[in-house]
Scaffold this motif. Structure first.
Motif, PDB file in Angstrom:
ATOM      1  N   TRP A   1      47.072  40.305  32.184  1.00  0.00           N
ATOM      2  CA  TRP A   1      45.945  39.510  31.689  1.00  0.00           C
ATOM      3  C   TRP A   1      45.005  39.153  32.836  1.00  0.00           C
ATOM      4  CZ3 TRP A   1      44.553  34.393  32.858  1.00  0.00           C
ATOM      5  CH2 TRP A   1      43.547  33.848  32.047  1.00  0.00           C
ATOM      6  N   ALA A   2      45.553  38.676  33.944  1.00  0.00           N
ATOM      7  CA  ALA A   2      44.724  38.289  35.091  1.00  0.00           C
ATOM      8  C   ALA A   2      43.937  39.478  35.629  1.00  0.00           C
ATOM      9  CB  ALA A   2      45.600  37.689  36.186  1.00  0.00           C
ATOM     10  N   ASN A   3      44.572  40.644  35.657  1.00  0.00           N
ATOM     11  CA  ASN A   3      43.922  41.838  36.194  1.00  0.00           C
ATOM     12  C   ASN A   3      42.843  42.403  35.278  1.00  0.00           C
ATOM     13  OD1 ASN A   3      45.481  41.760  38.502  1.00  0.00           O
ATOM     14  ND2 ASN A   3      46.996  43.230  37.753  1.00  0.00           N
ATOM     15  N   SER A   4      42.743  41.869  34.066  1.00  0.00           N
ATOM     16  CA  SER A   4      41.715  42.358  33.135  1.00  0.00           C
ATOM     17  C   SER A   4      40.333  41.809  33.466  1.00  0.00           C
ATOM     18  CB  SER A   4      42.085  41.977  31.695  1.00  0.00           C
ATOM     19  OG  SER A   4      41.982  40.574  31.489  1.00  0.00           O
ATOM     20  N   PHE A   5      40.269  40.838  34.392  1.00  0.00           N
ATOM     21  CA  PHE A   5      38.987  40.235  34.753  1.00  0.00           C
ATOM     22  C   PHE A   5      38.424  40.881  36.015  1.00  0.00           C
ATOM     23  CE2 PHE A   5      41.292  36.998  32.338  1.00  0.00           C
ATOM     24  CZ  PHE A   5      40.355  36.735  31.347  1.00  0.00           C
ATOM     25  N   PRO A   6      37.111  40.859  36.188  1.00  0.00           N
ATOM     26  CA  PRO A   6      36.491  41.501  37.354  1.00  0.00           C
ATOM     27  C   PRO A   6      36.742  40.739  38.649  1.00  0.00           C
ATOM     28  CG  PRO A   6      34.839  40.361  36.041  1.00  0.00           C
ATOM     29  CD  PRO A   6      36.110  40.316  35.244  1.00  0.00           C
ATOM     30  N   SER A   7      36.760  41.478  39.755  1.00  0.00           N
ATOM     31  CA  SER A   7      36.931  40.864  41.079  1.00  0.00           C
ATOM     32  C   SER A   7      35.566  40.482  41.641  1.00  0.00           C
ATOM     33  CB  SER A   7      37.648  41.832  42.023  1.00  0.00           C
ATOM     34  OG  SER A   7      38.920  42.168  41.542  1.00  0.00           O
ATOM     35  N   GLU A   8      34.846  39.679  40.902  1.00  0.00           N
ATOM     36  CA  GLU A   8      33.497  39.271  41.293  1.00  0.00           C
ATOM     37  C   GLU A   8      33.382  37.754  41.249  1.00  0.00           C
ATOM     38  OE1 GLU A   8      30.287  41.574  39.417  1.00  0.00           O
ATOM     39  OE2 GLU A   8      31.850  42.896  38.617  1.00  0.00           O
ATOM     40  N   SER A   9      32.342  37.240  41.901  1.00  0.00           N
ATOM     41  CA  SER A   9      32.139  35.793  41.932  1.00  0.00           C
ATOM     42  C   SER A   9      31.743  35.292  40.548  1.00  0.00           C
ATOM     43  CB  SER A   9      31.066  35.427  42.959  1.00  0.00           C
ATOM     44  OG  SER A   9      29.850  36.085  42.674  1.00  0.00           O
ATOM     45  N   ALA A  10      32.200  34.091  40.216  1.00  0.00           N
ATOM     46  CA  ALA A  10      31.984  33.573  38.867  1.00  0.00           C
ATOM     47  C   ALA A  10      32.095  32.053  38.848  1.00  0.00           C
ATOM     48  CB  ALA A  10      33.010  34.175  37.906  1.00  0.00           C
ATOM     49  N   VAL A  11      31.575  31.478  37.783  1.00  0.00           N
ATOM     50  CA  VAL A  11      31.846  30.085  37.429  1.00  0.00           C
ATOM     51  C   VAL A  11      32.620  30.132  36.123  1.00  0.00           C
ATOM     52  CG1 VAL A  11      30.868  27.835  36.834  1.00  0.00           C
ATOM     53  CG2 VAL A  11      29.755  29.261  38.571  1.00  0.00           C
TER      54      VAL A  11
ATOM     55  N   LEU B   1      37.059  36.333  40.400  1.00  0.00           N
ATOM     56  CA  LEU B   1      37.595  35.814  39.144  1.00  0.00           C
ATOM     57  C   LEU B   1      39.008  36.338  38.893  1.00  0.00           C
ATOM     58  CD1 LEU B   1      36.997  34.101  36.630  1.00  0.00           C
ATOM     59  CD2 LEU B   1      36.190  36.197  35.521  1.00  0.00           C
ATOM     60  N   LYS B   2      39.244  37.610  39.192  1.00  0.00           N
ATOM     61  CA  LYS B   2      40.581  38.178  39.002  1.00  0.00           C
ATOM     62  C   LYS B   2      41.615  37.418  39.834  1.00  0.00           C
ATOM     63  CE  LYS B   2      41.181  42.694  39.094  1.00  0.00           C
ATOM     64  NZ  LYS B   2      41.351  44.081  39.623  1.00  0.00           N
ATOM     65  N   GLY B   3      41.279  37.143  41.082  1.00  0.00           N
ATOM     66  CA  GLY B   3      42.199  36.413  41.942  1.00  0.00           C
ATOM     67  C   GLY B   3      42.455  35.000  41.453  1.00  0.00           C
ATOM     68  N   ARG B   4      41.391  34.346  40.975  1.00  0.00           N
ATOM     69  CA  ARG B   4      41.555  32.977  40.490  1.00  0.00           C
ATOM     70  C   ARG B   4      42.395  32.931  39.229  1.00  0.00           C
ATOM     71  NH1 ARG B   4      42.233  29.010  42.932  1.00  0.00           N
ATOM     72  NH2 ARG B   4      40.290  29.171  44.099  1.00  0.00           N
ATOM     73  N   MET B   5      42.233  33.889  38.335  1.00  0.00           N
ATOM     74  CA  MET B   5      43.040  33.898  37.121  1.00  0.00           C
ATOM     75  C   MET B   5      44.500  34.237  37.436  1.00  0.00           C
ATOM     76  SD  MET B   5      41.146  32.793  34.767  1.00  0.00           S
ATOM     77  CE  MET B   5      40.293  31.819  36.040  1.00  0.00           C
ATOM     78  N   ALA B   6      44.730  35.020  38.485  1.00  0.00           N
ATOM     79  CA  ALA B   6      46.111  35.276  38.911  1.00  0.00           C
ATOM     80  C   ALA B   6      46.751  33.991  39.429  1.00  0.00           C
ATOM     81  CB  ALA B   6      46.138  36.356  39.988  1.00  0.00           C
ATOM     82  N   ASP B   7      45.940  33.115  40.019  1.00  0.00           N
ATOM     83  CA  ASP B   7      46.465  31.856  40.557  1.00  0.00           C
ATOM     84  C   ASP B   7      47.057  30.960  39.478  1.00  0.00           C
ATOM     85  OD1 ASP B   7      45.822  32.485  43.137  1.00  0.00           O
ATOM     86  OD2 ASP B   7      43.954  31.338  43.185  1.00  0.00           O
ATOM     87  N   ILE B   8      46.543  31.083  38.247  1.00  0.00           N
ATOM     88  CA  ILE B   8      47.024  30.187  37.192  1.00  0.00           C
ATOM     89  C   ILE B   8      48.473  30.491  36.811  1.00  0.00           C
ATOM     90  CG2 ILE B   8      46.375  31.499  35.121  1.00  0.00           C
ATOM     91  CD1 ILE B   8      45.380  28.882  33.921  1.00  0.00           C
TER      92      ILE B   8
END
Length: 216
Positions: free
Chosen positions: A32-42, A60-67
């Motif tokens: 699920w986390a890897n489905s998001f782009p590795s780009e800056s986001a809010v 964003l991908k890294g931040r969603m992996a953090d959860i």
């Protein structure tokens, strides 16, 4: 850019994030986390439809992996500290320490069933947008300037909102909870009846095995 142009730009981003962006269910998996782009986001989280956290990130991908890990994600720690602080085995989590295993399971269940995530990709002005939305919305799990920290509430302070916070469950309470659970009362109704927060109610339901007992 002039001040007027900056304001118009941020207002457009705000509308895009709050109104137009998709609400993603959370799965708490690496896939699920890897489905998001590795780009800056809010991005923001909603708890039962209410915006409860706003953040910005360079990936964003890294931040969603953090959860997936309490030690890495502020919103996990603040959710756990808010919902489960009255449980007997509660120990406050930090960037160095997760919650106990049983609270981690309750926290995962809470995130999967009650939170959604929305985001927009932002190259320019993401910190400004985060600050703007924080000042406007005051999301309860975002703490400006103190990432990862939450206020520690005393028993008396907690009981101003939940009259039975930190109190032991009596046998009569368990019997009454089982009765109301069978009647199909909602968690919100049970919170009102028992004077305890969401985490305490769900934890007791799980401890008593009511979902398994009644196939719910």
């Amino acid at each position: 850019m002039t001040k007027t142009e900056i304001e118009e730009y941020l207002l457009k981003l705000e509308h895009k994030l709050l109104i137009e962006s998709e609400r993603h269910a959370i799965e708490l998996t690496r896939k699920w986390a890897n489905s998001f782009p590795s780009e800056s986001a809010v991005y923001l989280f909603r708890e039962d439809g209410e915006i409860c956290y706003i953040g910005e990130t360079g990936s964003l991908k890294g931040r969603m992996a953090d959860i997936l890990n309490t030690k890495n994600q502020t919103v996990r720690r603040n959710l756990g500290n808010s919902h489960f602080s009255e449980l007997p085995n509660y120990e406050k989590a930090s960037a160095r320490k997760s919650f106990t295993d049983d609270i981690e399971l309750l926290l995962n269940d809470l995130i999967i069933n009650h939170l959604t995530m929305s985001y927009i990709l932002v190259d320019l002005g993401r910190k400004e947008l985060e600050e703007r939305l924080f000042d406007k919305l005051k999301p309860k799990y975002s703490i400006k300037g103190k990432r990862g920290e939450t206020k520690a509430y005393s028993k008396s302070e907690k009981q101003r909102k939940y009259k039975n916070a930190y109190e032991r469950w009596a046998k009569e309470d368990d019997e009454q909870l089982e009765l109301y659970f069978c009647e199909g009362k909602s968690i919100s109704e049970l919170i009102e009846i028992f004077g305890r927060n969401n985490g305490a109610i769900n934890s007791r339901i799980e401890k008593l095995g009511l979902k398994e007992k009644y196939n719910m």
